[in-house]
Design a protein around this motif. Structure first.
Motif, mmCIF file in Angstrom:
data_model
loop_
_atom_site.group_PDB
_atom_site.id
_atom_site.type_symbol
_atom_site.label_atom_id
_atom_site.label_comp_id
_atom_site.label_asym_id
_atom_site.label_seq_id
_atom_site.Cartn_x
_atom_site.Cartn_y
_atom_site.Cartn_z
ATOM 1 N N UNK A 1 47.702 30.813 18.361
ATOM 2 C CA UNK A 1 48.905 30.288 18.993
ATOM 3 C C UNK A 1 49.160 31.051 20.272
ATOM 4 N N UNK A 2 50.008 30.519 21.120
ATOM 5 C CA UNK A 2 50.295 31.197 22.385
ATOM 6 C C UNK A 2 50.971 32.550 22.167
ATOM 7 N N UNK A 3 51.555 32.758 20.978
ATOM 8 C CA UNK A 3 52.228 34.024 20.686
ATOM 9 C C UNK A 3 51.316 35.039 20.002
ATOM 10 N N UNK A 4 50.051 34.652 19.749
ATOM 11 C CA UNK A 4 49.116 35.563 19.114
ATOM 12 C C UNK A 4 48.224 34.828 18.132
ATOM 13 N N UNK A 5 47.699 35.553 17.145
ATOM 14 C CA UNK A 5 46.843 34.920 16.150
ATOM 15 C C UNK A 5 47.124 35.520 14.781
ATOM 16 N N UNK A 6 46.725 34.796 13.737
ATOM 17 C CA UNK A 6 46.810 35.282 12.371
ATOM 18 C C UNK A 6 45.438 35.190 11.726
ATOM 19 N N UNK B 1 40.204 29.161 24.415
ATOM 20 C CA UNK B 1 39.948 27.739 24.196
ATOM 21 C C UNK B 1 41.073 27.015 23.459
ATOM 22 N N UNK B 2 41.804 27.711 22.577
ATOM 23 C CA UNK B 2 42.685 26.992 21.664
ATOM 24 C C UNK B 2 44.160 27.382 21.719
ATOM 25 N N UNK B 3 44.466 28.574 22.180
ATOM 26 C CA UNK B 3 45.835 29.072 22.017
ATOM 27 C C UNK B 3 46.883 28.211 22.698
ATOM 28 N N UNK B 4 46.502 27.519 23.769
ATOM 29 C CA UNK B 4 47.494 26.744 24.527
ATOM 30 C C UNK B 4 47.267 25.230 24.434
#
Length: 230
Positions: A217-222, A122-125
């Motif tokens: 984020x599109x590169x992963x998550x924290x 839902x949110x990464x992009x």
């Protein structure tokens, strides 16, 4: 205006082969452009949709970027229109329903990967920053997933009082903060860390637990909890 000439026999046969591969091998049997090609063919059956599918994936950076693209951008893309844009957004909605169901059926903390999958889809992009708060009851079952703010391309305001007031209104026992970084890099900023600690402290006084602050984020998550920042 894009051509609406009827598809020839070869195009019809090609779609039949795609359909058969999908039925027999499942989603992994088709490449990304073939999935989008077949999806678009359902909306605009009298066109060869392969070139359009490839152009869309290039423009939006892949399947995830395409499914989460703004409807207006899709409609205005050469060769698209409202019907084909709607097909893309229906596919996104179906994917989100599937992942959301997995999140709602079990306690959130016991189904963490399902939560991450849902948030990533839902949110990464997303092209702008959005802030959401997941509210849970005493059994850590999700009771509300709310959008709290939407900002510019690089910021969205989070107001501690609003987050806590809403948790009180809903009777939440615990919350999870979530927001995205349109840059793609999920590393927390100093402001992210500060607001997380403020919400955690305010909630503690009212027996509302902040389980985590997740940045997508599109590169992963924290996870600020996993990073030891809460």
């Amino acid at each position: 205006m894009a051509s609406t000439a009827p598809s020839g026999p070869d195009n019809s046969g090609h779609r039949a082969r795609l359909r058969q591969r999908l039925f027999e091998g499942g989603p992994d049997a088709l490449m990304d452009h073939e999935l989008i090609e077949y999806l678009l063919a359902l909306a605009i059956p009298r066109r060869d949709t392969k070139p359009l599918a490839k152009a869309l994936l290039k423009e939006f950076g892949g399947v995830a970027g395409l499914l989460t693209a703004d409807p207006e951008r899709l409609i205005k893309f050469p060769g698209m229109g409202e019907t084909s844009a709607a097909a893309i957004k229906v596919a996104q909605a179906a994917a989100l329903r599937l992942t959301q169901t997995a999140v709602r059926e079990q306690p959130v903390l016991a189904n963490w990967q399902a939560l991450l999958d849902y948030l990533r889809a839902d949110m990464a992009h997303q092209p702008t920053e959005r802030v959401r708060v997941l509210h849970m009851n005493s059994r850590n079952m999700l009771i509300r997933d709310e959008l709290m703010g939407e900002g510019t391309i690089d910021e969205a305001a989070v107001y501690v009082r609003e987050v806590i007031r809403r948790a009180i209104d809903l009777g939440s026992s615990a919350i999870i903060l979530v927001h995205n970084h349109p840059s793609g890099d999920p590393a927390p900023s100093r402001a992210d860390i500060d607001i997380t600690r403020q919400v955690a402290e305010a909630g503690k006084r009212l027996n509302i637990t902040l389980h985590d602050h997740i940045i997508m984020g599109s590169e992963g998550h924290s996870s600020l909890r996993a990073m030891g920042l809460i």
